[in-house]
Motif scaffolding. Structure first.
Motif, mmCIF file in Angstrom:
data_model
loop_
_atom_site.group_PDB
_atom_site.id
_atom_site.type_symbol
_atom_site.label_atom_id
_atom_site.label_comp_id
_atom_site.label_asym_id
_atom_site.label_seq_id
_atom_site.Cartn_x
_atom_site.Cartn_y
_atom_site.Cartn_z
ATOM 1 N N GLY A 21 -5.177 25.595 -24.596
ATOM 2 C CA GLY A 21 -5.710 24.362 -24.018
ATOM 3 C C GLY A 21 -6.239 24.461 -22.610
ATOM 4 O O GLY A 21 -6.742 23.475 -22.063
ATOM 5 N N GLY A 22 -6.125 25.628 -21.996
ATOM 6 C CA GLY A 22 -6.677 25.787 -20.664
ATOM 7 C C GLY A 22 -5.738 25.413 -19.530
ATOM 8 O O GLY A 22 -6.105 25.498 -18.364
ATOM 9 N N GLY A 23 -4.497 25.021 -19.841
ATOM 10 C CA GLY A 23 -3.555 24.608 -18.811
ATOM 11 C C GLY A 23 -2.490 25.646 -18.534
ATOM 12 O O GLY A 23 -2.682 26.854 -18.717
ATOM 13 N N LYS A 24 -1.318 25.138 -18.100
ATOM 14 C CA LYS A 24 -0.235 26.024 -17.693
ATOM 15 C C LYS A 24 0.259 26.899 -18.844
ATOM 16 O O LYS A 24 0.553 28.084 -18.663
ATOM 17 C CB LYS A 24 0.923 25.198 -17.134
ATOM 18 N N ALA A 25 0.367 26.331 -20.051
ATOM 19 C CA ALA A 25 0.839 27.112 -21.194
ATOM 20 C C ALA A 25 -0.092 28.288 -21.473
ATOM 21 O O ALA A 25 0.360 29.398 -21.769
ATOM 22 C CB ALA A 25 0.949 26.220 -22.433
ATOM 23 N N MET A 26 -1.379 28.042 -21.372
ATOM 24 C CA MET A 26 -2.354 29.111 -21.599
ATOM 25 C C MET A 26 -2.230 30.185 -20.523
ATOM 26 O O MET A 26 -2.236 31.384 -20.830
ATOM 27 C CB MET A 26 -3.770 28.537 -21.615
ATOM 28 N N ARG A 27 -2.103 29.771 -19.278
ATOM 29 C CA ARG A 27 -1.984 30.755 -18.201
ATOM 30 C C ARG A 27 -0.701 31.576 -18.354
ATOM 31 O O ARG A 27 -0.698 32.790 -18.154
ATOM 32 C CB ARG A 27 -2.016 30.066 -16.844
ATOM 33 N N ASP A 28 0.381 30.910 -18.748
ATOM 34 C CA ASP A 28 1.634 31.640 -18.951
ATOM 35 C C ASP A 28 1.489 32.684 -20.054
ATOM 36 O O ASP A 28 1.993 33.807 -19.946
ATOM 37 C CB ASP A 28 2.756 30.662 -19.305
ATOM 38 N N LEU A 29 0.812 32.309 -21.152
ATOM 39 C CA LEU A 29 0.586 33.255 -22.244
ATOM 40 C C LEU A 29 -0.232 34.441 -21.769
ATOM 41 O O LEU A 29 0.111 35.606 -22.029
ATOM 42 C CB LEU A 29 -0.126 32.559 -23.408
ATOM 43 N N ILE A 30 -1.326 34.171 -21.068
ATOM 44 C CA ILE A 30 -2.212 35.237 -20.607
ATOM 45 C C ILE A 30 -1.469 36.177 -19.662
ATOM 46 O O ILE A 30 -1.540 37.412 -19.796
ATOM 47 C CB ILE A 30 -3.457 34.642 -19.923
ATOM 48 N N GLU A 31 -0.733 35.610 -18.716
ATOM 49 C CA GLU A 31 -0.055 36.455 -17.735
ATOM 50 C C GLU A 31 1.088 37.244 -18.364
ATOM 51 O O GLU A 31 1.269 38.427 -18.086
ATOM 52 C CB GLU A 31 0.468 35.597 -16.589
ATOM 53 N N SER A 32 1.849 36.597 -19.249
ATOM 54 C CA SER A 32 3.014 37.254 -19.824
ATOM 55 C C SER A 32 2.649 38.315 -20.859
ATOM 56 O O SER A 32 3.236 39.400 -20.881
ATOM 57 C CB SER A 32 3.923 36.211 -20.470
ATOM 58 N N VAL A 33 1.681 37.995 -21.702
ATOM 59 C CA VAL A 33 1.372 38.890 -22.823
ATOM 60 C C VAL A 33 0.267 39.886 -22.486
ATOM 61 O O VAL A 33 0.321 41.052 -22.894
ATOM 62 C CB VAL A 33 0.992 38.063 -24.070
ATOM 63 N N PHE A 34 -0.740 39.445 -21.720
ATOM 64 C CA PHE A 34 -1.929 40.269 -21.541
ATOM 65 C C PHE A 34 -2.040 40.919 -20.163
ATOM 66 O O PHE A 34 -2.024 42.147 -20.047
ATOM 67 C CB PHE A 34 -3.183 39.434 -21.834
ATOM 68 N N THR A 35 -2.162 40.139 -19.112
ATOM 69 C CA THR A 35 -2.463 40.750 -17.804
ATOM 70 C C THR A 35 -1.303 41.563 -17.248
ATOM 71 O O THR A 35 -1.519 42.532 -16.526
ATOM 72 C CB THR A 35 -2.888 39.677 -16.781
ATOM 73 N N ASP A 36 -0.066 41.206 -17.581
ATOM 74 C CA ASP A 36 1.058 42.023 -17.130
ATOM 75 C C ASP A 36 1.020 43.424 -17.728
ATOM 76 O O ASP A 36 1.580 44.368 -17.172
ATOM 77 C CB ASP A 36 2.387 41.352 -17.501
ATOM 78 N N VAL A 37 0.359 43.561 -18.875
ATOM 79 C CA VAL A 37 0.255 44.865 -19.535
ATOM 80 C C VAL A 37 -1.039 45.581 -19.161
ATOM 81 O O VAL A 37 -1.044 46.766 -18.803
ATOM 82 C CB VAL A 37 0.339 44.700 -21.070
ATOM 83 N N PHE A 38 -2.169 44.873 -19.212
ATOM 84 C CA PHE A 38 -3.464 45.503 -18.945
ATOM 85 C C PHE A 38 -3.718 45.720 -17.449
ATOM 86 O O PHE A 38 -4.516 46.578 -17.075
ATOM 87 C CB PHE A 38 -4.601 44.667 -19.533
ATOM 88 N N GLU A 39 -3.092 44.912 -16.597
ATOM 89 C CA GLU A 39 -3.193 45.039 -15.142
ATOM 90 C C GLU A 39 -4.643 45.093 -14.643
ATOM 91 O O GLU A 39 -5.048 46.057 -13.984
ATOM 92 C CB GLU A 39 -2.435 46.279 -14.666
ATOM 93 N N PRO A 40 -5.441 44.070 -14.933
ATOM 94 C CA PRO A 40 -6.808 44.031 -14.398
ATOM 95 C C PRO A 40 -6.779 43.799 -12.887
ATOM 96 O O PRO A 40 -5.751 43.393 -12.329
ATOM 97 C CB PRO A 40 -7.435 42.843 -15.119
ATOM 98 N N ASP A 41 -7.898 44.065 -12.237
ATOM 99 C CA ASP A 41 -8.002 43.848 -10.797
ATOM 100 C C ASP A 41 -8.307 42.382 -10.526
ATOM 101 O O ASP A 41 -9.464 41.971 -10.424
ATOM 102 C CB ASP A 41 -9.098 44.740 -10.193
ATOM 103 N N GLY A 42 -7.248 41.572 -10.402
ATOM 104 C CA GLY A 42 -7.448 40.163 -10.119
ATOM 105 C C GLY A 42 -7.662 39.347 -11.366
ATOM 106 O O GLY A 42 -7.642 39.849 -12.492
ATOM 107 N N MET A 43 -7.891 38.047 -11.176
ATOM 108 C CA MET A 43 -8.062 37.107 -12.282
ATOM 109 C C MET A 43 -9.396 36.387 -12.166
ATOM 110 O O MET A 43 -9.496 35.176 -12.320
ATOM 111 C CB MET A 43 -6.917 36.092 -12.296
ATOM 112 N N GLU A 44 -10.444 37.135 -11.856
ATOM 113 C CA GLU A 44 -11.781 36.551 -11.783
ATOM 114 C C GLU A 44 -12.329 36.367 -13.198
ATOM 115 O O GLU A 44 -11.739 36.827 -14.179
ATOM 116 C CB GLU A 44 -12.705 37.450 -10.961
#
Length: 347
Positions: A21-44
């Motif tokens: 939905g684009g809110g906090k739940a979505m950001r939590d999913l992205i950070e917990s499942v994806f970016t914490d593992v892939f470690e991109p340079d920032g969230m642009e």
């Protein structure tokens, strides 16, 4: 909320529509499942890429994109995440490019287990590390139940082709030798057995693998390598037909030279399938001049993905665009492009 390792903790065990939905739940999913593992340079909203290889005069960017859908999403030897990374890396590598960066977009069905997503993402990170590429950007979308099969993945890959490298199907000439890097059909037969809807019992494991290191070894050993194709959907037969048509040559292969496991042959005999059309996810066919064939074989066998490399045939002047197979009985049969659908949802 974060755990003792600093990783964001999700309270949900399954994906909900709120995660898209684009809110906090979505950001939590992205950070917990994806970016914490892939470690991109920032969230642009975009990745910013640099590559020293591009500074070399005459170097070119290579780019490819593909979508991956497979049932089941986890199977012996891999999962949809491994398919996505290896498939995209291989599409770059067979064109002579050094793979560097990947993007990954996920379409996730409501109700999918978060634990499954974590396993898929971990596999993607492992395969990217093996291939020497980075997953630098991506996207997630959540769809309602029944609108997807747990998860679909679309990946885009970027690589660099060094000056002077020109691998393409049209380069193949009469007399060139065709080589595959290992046994054929394991992936297609493995997926068929893993579905469980035909009561097949098998110890087959998918051949899914990244081929970037193999292609780099071949290019270093064979300055005149002509072309390569990964034998994915449509199998070896479709790859050879694409090359024959593009180059305006005939290709003849030898049935007794084809590396096939007894289990794959048996599965095909039971179900009326042709192993030449079974999908592979870690197999390629390449063409080199005859005087570089031994060097190519040695280079391929020097890496784990090419230990089973073998010559299967050669290019001939005519009839242009036709692929034939010399059978065990001394006859010949035409090996045409795959018509229709032999095995759905394979990759």
């Amino acid at each position: 909320m974060k755990d003792v390792t600093g990783q964001k903790v999700l309270r949900d065990s399954r994906v909900t529509l709120a995660h898209g939905g684009g809110g906090k739940a979505m950001r939590d999913l992205i950070e917990s499942v994806f970016t914490d593992v892939f470690e991109p340079d920032g969230m642009e909203d975009q990745a910013r890429l640099t590559a020293e290889a591009l500074a070399v005069p005459g170097a070119r960017l290579a780019m490819t994109t593909d979508s991956f859908v497979v049932t089941p999403v986890e199977f012996p030897g891999g999962d949809i995440g491994k398919l996505a990374v290896c498939g995209t890396v291989n599409d770059l590598a067979v064109g002579g490019a050094t793979p560097l960066y990947l993007s990954a977009a996920f379409i996730i069905e409501e109700g999918t287990e978060i634990a499954l997503l974590r396993r898929i993402v971990a596999t993607m990170r492992d395969e990217a590390d093996k291939a020497g590429v980075r997953i630098v950007t991506g996207d997630t979308k959540v769809v309602g139940r029944g609108s997807a099969d747990q998860v679909f993945i679309t990946t885009t890959g970027v690589g660099v082709i060094a000056p002077g490298v020109e691998l393409k199907a049209g380069n193949v000439r009469p007399g060139d030798v065709a080589i595959v890097n290992g046994v054929l059909g394991d992936h297609g037969a493995c997926i068929l057995a893993a579905r469980g809807d035909m009561a097949l019992s098998s110890d087959l494991v998918s051949d899914c693998a990244g081929l970037g290191h193999l292609m780099a070894a071949v290019q270093a050993a064979c300055p005149n390598v002509r072309a390569a194709r990964d034998c994915t959907r449509g199998g070896l037969a479709s790859a050879l037909n694409e090359i024959a048509e593009a180059a305006g040559v005939a290709v003849e292969i030898e049935e007794d030279a084809l590396p096939l496991r007894a289990e794959v042959k048996g599965t095909c005999e039971i179900l009326g399938l042709d192993p030449l059309y079974l999908a592979n996810e870690g197999r390629l066919v390449l063409f080199v001049p005859e005087d570089e064939a031994e060097a190519a074989l040695a280079a391929m066998r020097s890496v784990p993905e090419g230990e089973g490399a073998t010559v299967i045939g050669r290019a001939k002047p005519a009839p242009a665009g036709q692929v034939t197979m010399r059978t065990l009985f001394g006859g010949a049969r035409i090996v045409d492009m795959l018509v229709g659908e032999q095995l759905p949802r394979i990759c």
